[in-house]
Design a protein around this motif. Structure first.
Motif, PDB file in Angstrom:
ATOM      1  N   ILE A   7       0.834  -1.207   0.000  1.00 57.94           N
ATOM      2  CA  ILE A   7       0.000   0.000   0.000  1.00 57.94           C
ATOM      3  C   ILE A   7       0.871   1.261   0.000  1.00 57.94           C
ATOM      4  O   ILE A   7       0.593   2.227  -0.714  1.00 57.94           O
ATOM      5  CB  ILE A   7      -0.949  -0.012   1.225  1.00 57.94           C
ATOM      6  CG1 ILE A   7      -2.035  -1.085   1.040  1.00 57.94           C
ATOM      7  CG2 ILE A   7      -1.560   1.358   1.480  1.00 57.94           C
ATOM      8  CD1 ILE A   7      -2.872  -1.351   2.283  1.00 57.94           C
ATOM      9  N   ARG A 168       1.165  14.533  -0.259  1.00 59.82           N
ATOM     10  CA  ARG A 168      -0.165  14.436   0.344  1.00 59.82           C
ATOM     11  C   ARG A 168      -0.308  15.489   1.437  1.00 59.82           C
ATOM     12  O   ARG A 168       0.677  15.901   2.053  1.00 59.82           O
ATOM     13  CB  ARG A 168      -0.386  13.059   0.973  1.00 59.82           C
ATOM     14  CG  ARG A 168      -0.223  11.893   0.019  1.00 59.82           C
ATOM     15  CD  ARG A 168      -1.249  11.951  -1.097  1.00 59.82           C
ATOM     16  NE  ARG A 168      -1.478  10.649  -1.701  1.00 59.82           N
ATOM     17  CZ  ARG A 168      -0.781  10.109  -2.691  1.00 59.82           C
ATOM     18  NH1 ARG A 168       0.223  10.771  -3.239  1.00 59.82           N
ATOM     19  NH2 ARG A 168      -1.078   8.909  -3.166  1.00 59.82           N
TER      20      ARG A 168
ATOM     21  N   ILE B  30      -4.607   5.170   8.669  1.00 64.04           N
ATOM     22  CA  ILE B  30      -4.715   6.547   8.179  1.00 64.04           C
ATOM     23  C   ILE B  30      -3.670   6.799   7.087  1.00 64.04           C
ATOM     24  O   ILE B  30      -3.963   7.414   6.057  1.00 64.04           O
ATOM     25  CB  ILE B  30      -4.569   7.544   9.347  1.00 64.04           C
ATOM     26  CG1 ILE B  30      -5.810   7.475  10.248  1.00 64.04           C
ATOM     27  CG2 ILE B  30      -4.335   8.961   8.836  1.00 64.04           C
ATOM     28  CD1 ILE B  30      -5.667   8.211  11.580  1.00 64.04           C
ATOM     29  N   GLU B  31      -2.450   6.289   7.314  1.00 60.65           N
ATOM     30  CA  GLU B  31      -1.409   6.455   6.288  1.00 60.65           C
ATOM     31  C   GLU B  31      -1.806   5.742   4.989  1.00 60.65           C
ATOM     32  O   GLU B  31      -1.516   6.233   3.895  1.00 60.65           O
ATOM     33  CB  GLU B  31      -0.061   5.933   6.793  1.00 60.65           C
ATOM     34  CG  GLU B  31       0.647   6.885   7.757  1.00 60.65           C
ATOM     35  CD  GLU B  31       0.906   8.273   7.142  1.00 60.65           C
ATOM     36  OE1 GLU B  31       1.358   8.357   5.986  1.00 60.65           O
ATOM     37  OE2 GLU B  31       0.630   9.276   7.833  1.00 60.65           O
ATOM     38  N   ALA B  32      -2.462   4.604   5.143  1.00 58.46           N
ATOM     39  CA  ALA B  32      -2.916   3.858   3.949  1.00 58.46           C
ATOM     40  C   ALA B  32      -3.934   4.687   3.163  1.00 58.46           C
ATOM     41  O   ALA B  32      -3.885   4.744   1.929  1.00 58.46           O
ATOM     42  CB  ALA B  32      -3.510   2.517   4.362  1.00 58.46           C
ATOM     43  N   VAL B  33      -4.835   5.343   3.867  1.00 58.97           N
ATOM     44  CA  VAL B  33      -5.815   6.214   3.213  1.00 58.97           C
ATOM     45  C   VAL B  33      -5.104   7.399   2.566  1.00 58.97           C
ATOM     46  O   VAL B  33      -5.395   7.792   1.429  1.00 58.97           O
ATOM     47  CB  VAL B  33      -6.866   6.704   4.237  1.00 58.97           C
ATOM     48  CG1 VAL B  33      -7.692   7.856   3.677  1.00 58.97           C
ATOM     49  CG2 VAL B  33      -7.759   5.540   4.655  1.00 58.97           C
ATOM     50  N   ARG B  34      -4.155   7.930   3.296  1.00 58.62           N
ATOM     51  CA  ARG B  34      -3.415   9.107   2.821  1.00 58.62           C
ATOM     52  C   ARG B  34      -2.658   8.808   1.525  1.00 58.62           C
ATOM     53  O   ARG B  34      -2.505   9.683   0.663  1.00 58.62           O
ATOM     54  CB  ARG B  34      -2.446   9.518   3.934  1.00 58.62           C
ATOM     55  CG  ARG B  34      -1.912  10.905   3.854  1.00 58.62           C
ATOM     56  CD  ARG B  34      -1.264  11.315   5.173  1.00 58.62           C
ATOM     57  NE  ARG B  34      -0.369  12.429   4.923  1.00 58.62           N
ATOM     58  CZ  ARG B  34       0.952  12.325   4.804  1.00 58.62           C
ATOM     59  NH1 ARG B  34       1.552  11.159   4.970  1.00 58.62           N
ATOM     60  NH2 ARG B  34       1.682  13.392   4.532  1.00 58.62           N
ATOM     61  N   MET B  35      -2.167   7.571   1.381  1.00 61.24           N
ATOM     62  CA  MET B  35      -1.364   7.211   0.212  1.00 61.24           C
ATOM     63  C   MET B  35      -2.200   6.725  -0.966  1.00 61.24           C
ATOM     64  O   MET B  35      -1.654   6.427  -2.033  1.00 61.24           O
ATOM     65  CB  MET B  35      -0.338   6.138   0.593  1.00 61.24           C
ATOM     66  CG  MET B  35       0.749   6.641   1.532  1.00 61.24           C
ATOM     67  SD  MET B  35       1.557   8.161   0.924  1.00 61.24           S
ATOM     68  CE  MET B  35       2.430   7.503  -0.500  1.00 61.24           C
ATOM     69  N   ALA B  36      -3.510   6.646  -0.808  1.00 64.48           N
ATOM     70  CA  ALA B  36      -4.345   6.246  -1.941  1.00 64.48           C
ATOM     71  C   ALA B  36      -4.241   7.307  -3.029  1.00 64.48           C
ATOM     72  O   ALA B  36      -4.135   8.503  -2.733  1.00 64.48           O
ATOM     73  CB  ALA B  36      -5.793   6.083  -1.496  1.00 64.48           C
ATOM     74  N   CYS B 112     -10.928   3.850   0.503  1.00 67.85           N
ATOM     75  CA  CYS B 112     -11.650   2.921   1.369  1.00 67.85           C
ATOM     76  C   CYS B 112     -11.068   1.515   1.277  1.00 67.85           C
ATOM     77  O   CYS B 112     -10.949   0.818   2.280  1.00 67.85           O
ATOM     78  CB  CYS B 112     -13.112   2.935   0.931  1.00 67.85           C
ATOM     79  SG  CYS B 112     -14.196   2.032   1.995  1.00 67.85           S
ATOM     80  N   ASN B 114      -7.952   0.775   0.467  1.00 62.27           N
ATOM     81  CA  ASN B 114      -6.674   0.818   1.191  1.00 62.27           C
ATOM     82  C   ASN B 114      -6.902   0.668   2.693  1.00 62.27           C
ATOM     83  O   ASN B 114      -6.177  -0.047   3.384  1.00 62.27           O
ATOM     84  CB  ASN B 114      -5.943   2.146   0.917  1.00 62.27           C
ATOM     85  CG  ASN B 114      -4.939   2.040  -0.226  1.00 62.27           C
ATOM     86  OD1 ASN B 114      -4.932   1.054  -0.960  1.00 62.27           O
ATOM     87  ND2 ASN B 114      -4.099   3.060  -0.386  1.00 62.27           N
TER      88      ASN B 114
END
Lengths: 187, 187
Positions: A7, A168, B30-36, B112, B114
């Motif tokens: 990810i 980001r 949160i980082e996973a969402v941020r990197m989407a 979502c 991610n």
């Protein structure tokens, strides 16, 4: 590859090596799309895998001149057309169930991220191409009435891997706690 | 957890154990969402992390009685409200760039998935709740004008993990090659 690493290290790939996508790897990516969740399991998403050079060239013509992914559509060994049937996702008893109407974009997003991550885990990359003439692409791919092509995803081995992801916004502008504007207290 | 295994073994979780979400795990999600990725890196998605029992109960009231995720909204230690700012994704020079208007649903879907995969990789689970009163939820979360809550994601350690995923259509009905209706030739 570890899931969290996958990810975090996925990058948008716009330049592709002259190397095919192995059939077994393509099938893994298809399974990843197949296992994505969808609104009430309505599964509105379909894929068209384009390898034919003439069709790739025709699809390239659906991107505006300035689109930086334009070369990738022809350069990549394979272009995945992300398609969806309208009128299924977000509906309840045949009527839109939310103020947002058709949720095909949401379910396509879920499926698309599974595809991108599965690709990256196996050493491939994709770019999301949404700025294009969707109607022309749907016609090139001979989609039936009620189905649309929403994105093209050139797919292949990366020729260039961007070291950094585009910047980001900081966590403080992304996440709140309990209500909008309240800083996250979880440390 | 291996990335492909993570994608294949993720299940929708509707019943949650009485166990908190560790702060460091939440930050990974949160980082996973941020990197989407997002449309031209417009990053329209925001999250509101709800742990306050009163606000969770208020959010539960935005789900219709029949929704099987209703208990989860209160039972889960944490509810992630998936929110988006309208008028950014899918736009070019301030105008919708495609026939599909605002693409906030697509970018929210990417983010979502991610989140769901990062959660699963760390032993948590979520359920996507889209069948709800979005306007009421946006008001409970005090979202500003132009921002909407589109989904609630109860998040926690699974109390029950469904062994099987809901049945998916076969690959032959999901994927075509070169044009719609043509069987995939890649074996």
């Amino acid at each position: 590859m570890d899931a969290l690493e996958c990810i975090m290290t996925r990058r948008t790939i716009r330049r592709f090596a002259d190397s095919p996508v192995a059939d077994e790897d393509l099938h893994e990516m298809i399974e990843a799309v197949r296992m994505a969740p969808s609104w009430a399991n309505t599964q509105c998403v379909s894929l068209v895998v384009v390898k034919d050079p003439e069709i790739k060239t025709a699809l390239q013509g659906t991107l505006p001149q300035g689109n930086p992914a334009r070369n990738g559509v022809v350069e990549a060994p394979c272009v995945i057309a992300l398609c969806a049937k309208k009128g299924l996702s977000g509906y309840y008893n045949g009527e839109p169930a939310t103020p947002f109407g058709d949720w095909f974009l949401f379910d396509a997003g879920l499926a698309c991220q599974n595809l991108a991550l599965a690709a990256h885990a196996m050493g491939y990359g994709v770019v999301n191409v949404g700025l294009m003439d969707q109607q022309a692409a749907s016609s090139i791919l001979k989609l039936p009435e009620g189905m649309v092509c929403l994105e093209l995803l050139p797919l292949g081995r990366p020729a260039v891997i961007p070291e950094k992801a585009p910047e980001r916004k900081p966590v403080a502008e992304l996440v709140y706690e309990n209500s909008f504007g309240e800083a996250l207290r979880s440390k």
